[in-house]
Enzyme design. Sequence first.
Site, short mmCIF file in Angstrom:
data_model
loop_
_atom_site.label_atom_id
_atom_site.label_comp_id
_atom_site.label_asym_id
_atom_site.label_seq_id
_atom_site.Cartn_x
_atom_site.Cartn_y
_atom_site.Cartn_z
N ASP A 1 0.49 -1.12 0.22
CA ASP A 1 0.10 -0.11 -0.24
C ASP A 1 0.64 1.22 -0.41
O ASP A 1 0.58 2.03 0.93
CB ASP A 1 -0.82 -0.28 1.26
N ASP B 1 25.33 11.56 -15.23
CA ASP B 1 24.14 12.28 -16.21
C ASP B 1 23.30 12.53 -15.23
O ASP B 1 22.72 11.35 -14.89
CB ASP B 1 23.63 11.34 -17.45
N HIS C 1 23.96 8.03 -30.23
CA HIS C 1 23.00 9.05 -30.45
C HIS C 1 22.79 10.18 -30.75
O HIS C 1 23.82 10.63 -31.95
CB HIS C 1 22.35 9.01 -28.79
N HIS D 1 17.63 17.50 -27.39
CA HIS D 1 16.10 17.00 -26.99
C HIS D 1 16.09 18.08 -26.52
O HIS D 1 16.38 19.06 -26.58
CB HIS D 1 15.89 15.71 -26.56
N HIS E 1 12.38 14.62 -21.60
CA HIS E 1 12.90 14.93 -23.46
C HIS E 1 10.99 15.67 -23.43
O HIS E 1 9.98 14.42 -23.88
CB HIS E 1 13.06 13.38 -23.71
N GLU F 1 24.57 17.28 -26.50
CA GLU F 1 24.99 16.61 -25.16
C GLU F 1 25.98 14.97 -26.05
O GLU F 1 25.49 14.47 -26.66
CB GLU F 1 24.01 15.78 -24.43
N ARG G 1 30.78 11.45 -22.09
CA ARG G 1 29.70 12.82 -22.82
C ARG G 1 29.37 13.56 -22.08
O ARG G 1 29.81 13.73 -20.79
CB ARG G 1 28.03 11.90 -22.08
N GLU H 1 27.11 17.28 -21.20
CA GLU H 1 25.69 17.66 -22.33
C GLU H 1 25.17 18.77 -21.39
O GLU H 1 25.09 19.66 -19.97
CB GLU H 1 24.87 16.55 -21.57
#
Length: 448
Positions: free
Chosen positions: A45, A267, A357, A361, A368, A391, A413, A415
């Site tokens: 719950d 990231d 990639h 975006h 996104h 990125e 990467r 970004e």
Amino acid sequence: MSKMFELTGITLKEYRARRSRIIENMPSHSIAILPSGSEKYRNADAEYPFRQESNFYYLTGFSEPKSLLVLLKRSASESQFILFCQSHNPALEVWTGKKVGLDDALEQFGADKAYFFDDLDRIMPELLENTNEIFYSLGRHSDWDARITGWLNTVRAKKKAGGSAPSVFKDLSSTIHESRLFKSAAEIKLMKKVSEISANAHVELIKACKPNMMEYELEALFLYECVRQGCRSMAYPSIVGGGKNACTLHYGANNALLKSSDLVLIDAGGEYQNYAADITRTFPVNGKFTKEQKVLYQLVLKAQLAAIDLVRPETRWDILQETIVTILVQGLVALGLLKGEVKTLIHEKAHQKFYMHGSGHWLGLDVHDAGEYKLEGQYRTLKPGMVLTVEPGIYIADGEPSVDKRWWGIGIRIEDDVLVTENGHDVLTKAAPKTVEEIEQLMKPILC
């Protein structure tokens, strides 16, 4: 301004203007139906923290579940915003807190009419009667599909008495998404705030990182810094990938040891008043780039800076990716990691082994975010008020047979979140350092 909207900085007037833009795209005798998000159980719950559905929030600012937005357009000059919300339940509110209720739905959220959610099945057939079109995203929520079908059947049963039932379904999402793509001054202020918070958190991670930490220790520090500064949620699950884990784009285990000789890719972005940041930084665990790490890092940074420089009104979206790919392929050829003519390699998509990639975006209420990248089959051009990520990356998998093993397990990467302005751009996340010199200087205490 109501107290509710003082908290977010987005005024009731702005929410009304957003709904007006949607209503303008609806014909007379039509109705738009947009359900709120729903509560979801984590286990037994225990519920996940509730987060409002983004389109619903964009048009209302209303953050409760079990609610429904209705826009009813009778004619060009007659329309209504109707909000269904939860009723007050003193016994339940002891546990969950007080609900907004009908009076505040009218006063604070600007509804023309408000009803209790429990009265949906009684009132909705009346609202649907004598409309011709329904704007609703059919097929996305089976429970709502069934419920609306039931209301329609009730209306159809009355046709013999002279009423009429709508017979056309249309999706309003594209209209809402196009509106969401262009941020207002109030939205930009919120996005600058979440960018600042998230960038500051990345700075703390760079300063705190040291060999033999666990990936999740940096994840925990990012969460702490964001929550401490007002982000009660993250925009998405944080990625903390050390060494070869950085080569998995959506790595999420975050449970490995950070080795001294490795890079770590982080990231991560906070969410502030439902608006997202999205930042990636990559840095050496021990505070000093190796020769191989440094040359690849500087190549990725060169590609990113060149793409960011192109972010300005009228730049076509795909030009950013073309620029990134060209620079990365040229660099990989110069390093001997790719062999052949640059144009041929790009045409054959040879780079996708190391960069698989896109350039970025849209960013906003979703990480996104809403908005088309093409219009009538052609890539759209950037306009003031858009916010996007830039990125580029390079990922050389552990064991990659086409390159010497000294390159294995390097994932990089970089970004940033970039606002398109009238005259160019504004890097919202610039407070997070990203040059080799800045990073090594920030991590210098580790070397002492």
